[in-house]
Design a protein around this motif. Structure first.
Motif, mmCIF file in Angstrom:
data_model
loop_
_atom_site.group_PDB
_atom_site.id
_atom_site.type_symbol
_atom_site.label_atom_id
_atom_site.label_comp_id
_atom_site.label_asym_id
_atom_site.label_seq_id
_atom_site.Cartn_x
_atom_site.Cartn_y
_atom_site.Cartn_z
ATOM 1 N N ASP A 96 0.426 -0.846 0.106
ATOM 2 C CA ASP A 96 -0.008 -0.215 0.090
ATOM 3 C C ASP A 96 1.355 1.206 0.104
ATOM 4 O O ASP A 96 1.741 1.182 1.010
ATOM 5 C CB ASP A 96 -1.039 0.048 1.444
ATOM 6 C CG ASP A 96 -2.287 1.055 1.213
ATOM 7 O OD1 ASP A 96 -1.194 2.172 1.595
ATOM 8 O OD2 ASP A 96 -3.142 1.162 1.657
ATOM 9 N N VAL A 97 0.939 1.872 -1.348
ATOM 10 C CA VAL A 97 1.950 3.165 -1.111
ATOM 11 C C VAL A 97 1.603 4.485 0.100
ATOM 12 O O VAL A 97 2.771 4.600 0.200
ATOM 13 C CB VAL A 97 1.793 4.324 -2.504
ATOM 14 C CG1 VAL A 97 2.308 5.132 -2.088
ATOM 15 C CG2 VAL A 97 1.853 2.618 -3.650
ATOM 16 N N ALA A 98 0.294 4.676 0.595
ATOM 17 C CA ALA A 98 0.478 5.455 1.791
ATOM 18 C C ALA A 98 0.505 4.585 3.780
ATOM 19 O O ALA A 98 1.095 5.340 3.060
ATOM 20 C CB ALA A 98 -0.832 5.579 1.947
ATOM 21 N N LYS A 99 0.221 3.307 3.535
ATOM 22 C CA LYS A 99 0.201 2.888 4.622
ATOM 23 C C LYS A 99 1.469 2.096 4.505
ATOM 24 O O LYS A 99 2.271 1.652 5.952
ATOM 25 C CB LYS A 99 -0.728 2.148 4.983
ATOM 26 C CG LYS A 99 -2.227 3.864 5.439
ATOM 27 C CD LYS A 99 -3.096 2.804 4.934
ATOM 28 C CE LYS A 99 -4.322 3.466 5.367
ATOM 29 N NZ LYS A 99 -5.559 2.747 6.250
ATOM 30 N N ASP A 100 2.341 1.152 3.924
ATOM 31 C CA ASP A 100 3.388 0.604 3.621
ATOM 32 C C ASP A 100 4.137 0.942 4.171
ATOM 33 O O ASP A 100 4.948 2.018 3.106
ATOM 34 C CB ASP A 100 3.753 -0.535 2.455
ATOM 35 C CG ASP A 100 4.430 -1.754 2.373
ATOM 36 O OD1 ASP A 100 5.275 -1.555 3.774
ATOM 37 O OD2 ASP A 100 4.617 -2.727 1.732
ATOM 38 N N PRO A 101 5.403 0.965 4.960
ATOM 39 C CA PRO A 101 6.781 1.338 5.754
ATOM 40 C C PRO A 101 7.528 1.660 4.762
ATOM 41 O O PRO A 101 8.107 2.131 4.306
ATOM 42 C CB PRO A 101 6.955 0.683 7.248
ATOM 43 C CG PRO A 101 5.803 -0.133 6.899
ATOM 44 C CD PRO A 101 4.808 -0.235 6.187
ATOM 45 N N HIS A 102 7.849 0.100 4.007
ATOM 46 C CA HIS A 102 8.801 0.590 2.069
ATOM 47 C C HIS A 102 8.164 0.186 1.626
ATOM 48 O O HIS A 102 8.018 -1.072 0.969
ATOM 49 C CB HIS A 102 9.756 -0.615 2.684
ATOM 50 C CG HIS A 102 9.527 -1.697 3.427
ATOM 51 N ND1 HIS A 102 8.913 -3.303 3.426
ATOM 52 C CD2 HIS A 102 9.715 -2.191 5.413
ATOM 53 C CE1 HIS A 102 9.136 -4.109 4.203
ATOM 54 N NE2 HIS A 102 9.497 -3.477 5.396
ATOM 55 N N PRO A 103 6.906 0.786 0.738
ATOM 56 C CA PRO A 103 6.306 0.704 -0.671
ATOM 57 C C PRO A 103 7.254 -0.039 -1.453
ATOM 58 O O PRO A 103 8.013 0.336 -1.488
ATOM 59 C CB PRO A 103 5.374 1.055 -0.693
ATOM 60 C CG PRO A 103 5.785 2.295 -0.331
ATOM 61 C CD PRO A 103 6.585 1.832 1.260
ATOM 62 N N VAL A 104 6.998 -0.811 -2.663
ATOM 63 C CA VAL A 104 7.939 -0.864 -3.289
ATOM 64 C C VAL A 104 8.036 0.140 -4.391
ATOM 65 O O VAL A 104 6.944 0.504 -5.265
ATOM 66 C CB VAL A 104 8.161 -2.763 -4.260
ATOM 67 C CG1 VAL A 104 8.948 -2.760 -5.382
ATOM 68 C CG2 VAL A 104 7.812 -3.361 -3.283
ATOM 69 N N LEU A 105 9.527 0.641 -4.741
ATOM 70 C CA LEU A 105 9.167 1.593 -6.294
ATOM 71 C C LEU A 105 10.262 0.916 -7.162
ATOM 72 O O LEU A 105 11.061 -0.222 -7.130
ATOM 73 C CB LEU A 105 10.385 2.781 -5.583
ATOM 74 C CG LEU A 105 10.000 3.664 -4.152
ATOM 75 C CD1 LEU A 105 10.305 5.227 -4.392
ATOM 76 C CD2 LEU A 105 7.881 3.892 -5.047
#
Length: 249
Positions: A96-105
């Motif tokens: 989750d882009v907003a809530k995951d501490p390290h969303p994948v880029l």
């Protein structure tokens, strides 16, 4: 705050003890044999990340689970509680882009920087989610963050005095850098970062380097399995295994 305060007192006491007794550290002077120790130090640093990860999911026997988590947390410098809170949020809001501490880029280096910046933000957001985003709570979280950073500096000073100048700079610092870079790459690669369509999700990797890593570090790259059964110490042993993601191209 109490948790960080405990470590503040513990590390301060250890520093005071080593200074007053004139303790010189385990490796205060150069020894060429340290070249042989360096790969082992890097391996142990990564193992501590693997073990604190498992402690987060209570995968060690109950009497020792928290002890293992706390000891490994001191080695990787995050301390256990911060790791546990952040990792549980990752599982709850994976990718989750907003809530995951390290969303994948797509870019590993941008992902690395975002991980460093975003973890503290997410720690504070967790508190606001629980107790409300108020001016008073924001002041409290700023204070908590300063105490946490100060405690980390004191923990680093403790390692410096315990290991000695050479042991700290030749073993601990390089191993910590390798361990952190590896941890970030692990989180990045096992969430399908190579996908040309940006289809980010937990995946299993078991080819080339990843196969060796699974053998060395208890199946850590079988990450889709881990998200399916977080209570398994070695997710490579989950049968039947979820599909393996093939190499790019």
């Amino acid at each position: 705050m109490w948790y960080d305060g405990f470590y503040l007192v513990l590390c301060g006491s250890l520093v005071a003890l080593m200074v007053t007794t004139g303790f010189q550290g385990l490796a205060p002077v150069w020894d060429a044999r340290l070249w042989l120790v360096l790969p082992l130090a890097c391996h142990l640093q990564i193992l501590c990340s693997v073990f604190i990860h498992n402690a987060t999911h209570n995968n060690f026997p109950r009497p020792i689970n928290r002890i293992v988590g706390e000891l490994c947390g001191m080695v990787v410098l995050t301390r256990f509680a911060s790791w546990e809170v952040i990792h549980q949020r990752h599982h709850r809001y994976s990718d989750d882009v907003a809530k995951d501490p390290h969303p994948v880029l797509p870019s590993y280096f941008k992902f690395l920087v975002n991980t460093i910046v975003n973890v503290e933000h997410q720690l504070q957001q967790i508190y606001f989610d629980l107790y409300g985003d108020t001016p008073e709570n924001r002041r409290y979280e700023r204070l908590r963050a300063y105490v946490s950073y100060g405690t980390n500096l004191l923990l680093i000073a403790t390692w410096y005095l315990f290991l000695g100048k050479v042991g700290f700079f030749f073993l601990f610092v390089p191993a910590s850098i390798v361990g952190f870079v590896h941890l970030v790459h692990f989180n990045w690669s096992t969430h399908n970062a190579f996908s040309p369509s940006n289809d980010f999700k937990p995946v299993n990797l078991d080819h080339g380097y990843y196969k060796v890593g699974n053998w060395l570090w208890f199946g850590i790259y079988m990450h889709a399995n881990h998200h399916k059964r977080a209570g398994m110490f070695n997710p490579a042993k989950l049968q039947p295994s979820l599909p393996i993601t093939p190499p790019p191209g």
